[in-house]
Design a protein around this motif. Structure first.
Motif, PDB file in Angstrom:
ATOM      1  N   UNK A 118       3.152  -4.902   0.202  1.00  0.00           N
ATOM      2  CA  UNK A 118       3.353  -3.725  -0.641  1.00  0.00           C
ATOM      3  C   UNK A 118       2.339  -3.749  -1.773  1.00  0.00           C
ATOM      4  N   UNK A 119       2.198  -2.606  -2.435  1.00  0.00           N
ATOM      5  CA  UNK A 119       1.332  -2.510  -3.601  1.00  0.00           C
ATOM      6  C   UNK A 119       2.186  -2.379  -4.856  1.00  0.00           C
ATOM      7  N   UNK A 120       1.645  -2.869  -5.965  1.00  0.00           N
ATOM      8  CA  UNK A 120       2.348  -2.792  -7.244  1.00  0.00           C
ATOM      9  C   UNK A 120       1.481  -1.994  -8.212  1.00  0.00           C
ATOM     10  N   UNK A 121       2.055  -0.958  -8.772  1.00  0.00           N
ATOM     11  CA  UNK A 121       1.300  -0.058  -9.640  1.00  0.00           C
ATOM     12  C   UNK A 121       1.148  -0.651 -11.038  1.00  0.00           C
ATOM     13  N   UNK A 122       0.314  -0.065 -11.897  1.00  0.00           N
ATOM     14  CA  UNK A 122       0.126  -0.582 -13.256  1.00  0.00           C
ATOM     15  C   UNK A 122       1.415  -0.637 -14.070  1.00  0.00           C
ATOM     16  N   UNK A 123       2.434   0.137 -13.677  1.00  0.00           N
ATOM     17  CA  UNK A 123       3.734   0.099 -14.358  1.00  0.00           C
ATOM     18  C   UNK A 123       4.726  -0.822 -13.660  1.00  0.00           C
ATOM     19  N   UNK A 124       4.194  -1.679 -12.751  1.00  0.00           N
ATOM     20  CA  UNK A 124       5.003  -2.677 -12.024  1.00  0.00           C
ATOM     21  C   UNK A 124       6.027  -2.064 -11.063  1.00  0.00           C
ATOM     22  N   UNK A 125       5.765  -0.845 -10.630  1.00  0.00           N
ATOM     23  CA  UNK A 125       6.617  -0.231  -9.608  1.00  0.00           C
ATOM     24  C   UNK A 125       6.075  -0.591  -8.227  1.00  0.00           C
ATOM     25  N   UNK A 126       6.973  -0.920  -7.299  1.00  0.00           N
ATOM     26  CA  UNK A 126       6.564  -1.336  -5.958  1.00  0.00           C
ATOM     27  C   UNK A 126       6.375  -0.132  -5.038  1.00  0.00           C
ATOM     28  N   UNK A 127       5.250  -0.141  -4.323  1.00  0.00           N
ATOM     29  CA  UNK A 127       4.971   0.883  -3.313  1.00  0.00           C
ATOM     30  C   UNK A 127       5.000   0.191  -1.948  1.00  0.00           C
ATOM     31  N   UNK A 128       6.104   0.274  -1.224  1.00  0.00           N
ATOM     32  CA  UNK A 128       6.219  -0.437   0.056  1.00  0.00           C
ATOM     33  C   UNK A 128       5.426   0.239   1.172  1.00  0.00           C
ATOM     34  N   UNK A 129       5.190  -0.527   2.227  1.00  0.00           N
ATOM     35  CA  UNK A 129       4.519   0.002   3.413  1.00  0.00           C
ATOM     36  C   UNK A 129       5.385   1.077   4.059  1.00  0.00           C
ATOM     37  N   UNK A 130       4.741   2.174   4.513  1.00  0.00           N
ATOM     38  CA  UNK A 130       5.471   3.276   5.123  1.00  0.00           C
ATOM     39  C   UNK A 130       5.069   3.533   6.569  1.00  0.00           C
ATOM     40  N   UNK A 131       3.756   3.588   6.844  1.00  0.00           N
ATOM     41  CA  UNK A 131       3.351   3.891   8.220  1.00  0.00           C
ATOM     42  C   UNK A 131       1.901   3.514   8.468  1.00  0.00           C
ATOM     43  N   UNK A 132       1.572   3.376   9.751  1.00  0.00           N
ATOM     44  CA  UNK A 132       0.204   3.121  10.208  1.00  0.00           C
ATOM     45  C   UNK A 132      -0.228   4.263  11.111  1.00  0.00           C
ATOM     46  N   UNK A 133      -1.456   4.733  10.944  1.00  0.00           N
ATOM     47  CA  UNK A 133      -1.957   5.794  11.811  1.00  0.00           C
ATOM     48  C   UNK A 133      -3.464   5.609  11.999  1.00  0.00           C
ATOM     49  N   UNK A 134      -4.017   6.343  12.926  1.00  0.00           N
ATOM     50  CA  UNK A 134      -5.449   6.260  13.212  1.00  0.00           C
ATOM     51  C   UNK A 134      -6.111   7.585  12.901  1.00  0.00           C
ATOM     52  N   UNK A 135      -7.251   7.515  12.221  1.00  0.00           N
ATOM     53  CA  UNK A 135      -7.982   8.726  11.866  1.00  0.00           C
ATOM     54  C   UNK A 135      -9.475   8.441  12.013  1.00  0.00           C
ATOM     55  N   UNK A 136     -10.161   9.268  12.774  1.00  0.00           N
ATOM     56  CA  UNK A 136     -11.591   9.084  13.055  1.00  0.00           C
ATOM     57  C   UNK A 136     -11.890   7.690  13.596  1.00  0.00           C
ATOM     58  N   UNK A 137     -10.974   7.202  14.428  1.00  0.00           N
ATOM     59  CA  UNK A 137     -11.176   5.907  15.059  1.00  0.00           C
ATOM     60  C   UNK A 137     -10.904   4.714  14.170  1.00  0.00           C
ATOM     61  N   UNK A 138     -10.360   4.944  12.971  1.00  0.00           N
ATOM     62  CA  UNK A 138     -10.097   3.850  12.043  1.00  0.00           C
ATOM     63  C   UNK A 138      -8.600   3.750  11.745  1.00  0.00           C
TER      64      UNK A 138
END
Length: 257
Positions: A118-138
């Motif tokens: 997960x990512x943690x924002x400058x205000x220490x809020x957690x941003x958890x993983x939500x989904x994986x997708x492919x765009x332009x082959x990446x």
């Protein structure tokens, strides 16, 4: 090829590449391209080094700047078990300025938690993983939380009535490299790059006054590169032999030939 150079002028330019041994200062390989970026130059450079000196020793470390940071390059060094240190854009910026990104809510100031994915924002809020997708082959991964809607900095960070979405590219290998580059060992190794690669260019430009090519065409330019880098290497080898000779001979001894 016409390219935008460091003088902010579009001129007929070439992209010169070198690899340098940290201990000796000897240039191990060089090449020239008309590709305006370094993205595609890391793999050919490594292969030129191997062609010159043979298989890389097991304790070899490789440092390269952010221009070489691509998924293709990360996959290559992983498959070939190369101990590489390559910062992402955020880390390269911080290494140069010793400051965080000027926008406090830029993606660069969101810290990744590898253990919990997960990512943690400058205000220490957690941003958890939500989904994986492919765009332009990446492959792309998204991290976000609806708690942004209740944050006092929502408008400045994500926009009115929106929540911040962090998109990560490339999957596992970029995350591993990012974490590796945050370690004290990696920062020390990467710091060596300035004294290893940058000073030969400075020597060529300032001391040898080699600031522009005198011919045109890749083959001719490559010949110029070879000659000037051979001159650099001869001087480095001479200085190294001189230093070793001074260590062996007693003081006040004058060699006789």
């Amino acid at each position: 090829r016409w390219m935008m150079n460091k003088k902010n002028k579009i001129e007929f330019s070439y992209n010169s590449q070198i690899s340098v041994d940290h201990k000796s200062g000897i240039i191990l390989s060089n090449s020239v391209t008309q590709d305006p970026t370094d993205h595609n130059q890391l793999i050919p450079t490594i292969e030129k080094i191997i062609e010159t000196i043979g298989p890389l020793p097991k304790d070899t470390s490789l440092s390269a700047d952010n221009g070489y940071y691509t998924l293709e390059n990360l996959v290559y060094i992983h498959k070939n078990n190369i101990n590489a240190y390559i910062p992402n854009r955020k880390q390269a910026t911080e290494a140069k300025t010793n400051n965080k990104h000027t926008n406090p809510f830029s993606k660069h100031n969101f810290r990744y938690d590898y253990k919990n994915n997960l990512y943690i924002c400058p205000n220490n809020q957690k941003l958890p993983y939500q989904k994986t997708y492919e765009y332009n082959g990446k492959i792309r991964e998204q991290y976000y939380t609806n708690k942004c809607l209740k944050c006092s900095d929502q408008h400045e960070c994500a926009g009115k009535n929106r929540f911040k979405i962090i998109t990560a590219y490339g999957g596992e290998l970029p995350k591993r490299m990012e974490l590796k580059m945050e370690t004290p060992e990696a920062k020390l190794e990467y710091a060596k790059r300035k004294e290893t690669v940058e000073w030969p260019f400075g020597n060529l430009k300032q001391n040898l006054k080699f600031t522009e090519y005198y011919t045109r065409g890749i083959e001719q330019i490559q010949t110029e590169n070879n000659l000037i880098y051979i001159a650099h290497n001869i001087k480095r080898i001479f200085n190294e032999i001189k230093k070793q000779t001074q260590q062996i001979l007693p003081k006040n001894t004058t060699p006789t030939i």
